[in-house]
Scaffold this active site. Sequence first.
Site, PDB file in Angstrom:
ATOM      1  N   GLN A 100       0.998  -3.540   1.661  1.00  0.00           N
ATOM      2  CA  GLN A 100       1.563  -4.774   1.093  1.00  0.00           C
ATOM      3  C   GLN A 100       2.405  -4.422  -0.128  1.00  0.00           C
ATOM      4  O   GLN A 100       3.029  -5.278  -0.724  1.00  0.00           O
ATOM      5  CB  GLN A 100       0.438  -5.702   0.648  1.00  0.00           C
ATOM      6  CG  GLN A 100      -0.474  -6.135   1.780  1.00  0.00           C
ATOM      7  CD  GLN A 100      -1.756  -6.750   1.240  1.00  0.00           C
ATOM      8  OE1 GLN A 100      -1.812  -7.928   0.925  1.00  0.00           O
ATOM      9  NE2 GLN A 100      -2.797  -5.949   1.127  1.00  0.00           N
ATOM     10  N   VAL A 102       5.368  -2.902  -2.466  1.00  0.00           N
ATOM     11  CA  VAL A 102       6.825  -2.851  -2.310  1.00  0.00           C
ATOM     12  C   VAL A 102       7.404  -1.692  -3.132  1.00  0.00           C
ATOM     13  O   VAL A 102       8.601  -1.599  -3.327  1.00  0.00           O
ATOM     14  CB  VAL A 102       7.461  -4.197  -2.749  1.00  0.00           C
ATOM     15  CG1 VAL A 102       6.982  -5.343  -1.853  1.00  0.00           C
ATOM     16  CG2 VAL A 102       7.159  -4.521  -4.224  1.00  0.00           C
ATOM     17  N   HIS A 118       5.435  -6.440   3.141  1.00  0.00           N
ATOM     18  CA  HIS A 118       6.008  -7.375   2.161  1.00  0.00           C
ATOM     19  C   HIS A 118       7.366  -6.914   1.640  1.00  0.00           C
ATOM     20  O   HIS A 118       7.793  -7.334   0.574  1.00  0.00           O
ATOM     21  CB  HIS A 118       5.029  -7.577   0.984  1.00  0.00           C
ATOM     22  CG  HIS A 118       3.803  -8.353   1.366  1.00  0.00           C
ATOM     23  ND1 HIS A 118       2.706  -8.478   0.544  1.00  0.00           N
ATOM     24  CD2 HIS A 118       3.508  -9.059   2.491  1.00  0.00           C
ATOM     25  CE1 HIS A 118       1.782  -9.217   1.152  1.00  0.00           C
ATOM     26  NE2 HIS A 118       2.246  -9.570   2.336  1.00  0.00           N
ATOM     27  N   CYS A 149      29.859 -10.807   2.280  1.00  0.00           N
ATOM     28  CA  CYS A 149      30.347 -12.172   2.540  1.00  0.00           C
ATOM     29  C   CYS A 149      31.018 -12.783   1.310  1.00  0.00           C
ATOM     30  O   CYS A 149      31.587 -13.866   1.394  1.00  0.00           O
ATOM     31  CB  CYS A 149      29.208 -13.058   3.061  1.00  0.00           C
ATOM     32  SG  CYS A 149      27.959 -13.478   1.809  1.00  0.00           S
TER      33      CYS A 149
END
Length: 245
Positions: A100, A102, A118, A149
């Site tokens: 879990q 990061v 996660h 974008c």
Amino acid sequence: MINPALIPLLRAAKDVVVLTGAGVSAESGVPTFRDAMSGLWAQFKPEELATPEAFMRNPKLVWEWYAWRRKLVSDVQPNPGHHALVELERRVPRFTLITQNVDSLHQRAGSKNVIELHGNIRRVKCSAENKVVENWQETKDLPPRCPNCNDGLLRPDVVWFGEMLPRRELEEAYDRCKDAQLIFSIGTSSLVHPAASLPSYGKNYGAKIVEINPTETPLSRDADFLIQGLSGKVLPELVKMIWNI
Ligand code: OAD
């Protein structure tokens, strides 16, 4: 104290899953979330920092909080618990590390087969396109805009409260728990689902559960072996007991 009955089981195991949480990185100097004094959620409110709504309300604050944590985890080193899990992976025929966390500390220690449930704080993604962005620049106005974008704000590629876990990773995690003979749950409060349900799911298919944590959790009653201690001490001890390294 490690129950000696665990030793032959681990020595013979062909398929082992390890689920880790913030406690595994605590001895590296990364704060956990829920420990009463030192946990991040004792100082900060998750609803102001770790939800999509918080990001919409105050993207700069959220970006800066994660930038602070990103720096924090890049300044620390994997600890003996992370290294012992690398040794375990080298010796078990099929080994899966589900985390879990990061912080990339497992990968930096040398763990190979890691499923990140996660996300990862070092990655960013476009909040409009939901796509990982590899090359991006810090800008004066934070968060930076997506260079692809030119519109969406960049955000950390982590799972926030109220968001779905990445589907492929979660499916793989369930599959691996289904096959496993032993499932370790290490340094997690077992309060956040679906990650918290993985060990018991595996137990329904015959796995034995080993929990390593200085305190009891909701998983403890399902655990076949409970080792109350710090992962940075217990894991190297376990590896030494089994393979004498
Ligand atoms: P928590 O902070 O909820 O739990 C950390 C656990 O580690 C506690 O049960 C501690 O007792 C234990 N612990 C502390 N030091 C330890 C040590 N040295 N060795 C072993 N165990 C130790 O962290 P997680 O369970 O990882 O999610 O939290 C789960 C999720 O909630 C996180 O991934 C994060 C958080 O909100 C998101 O941000 C989506």
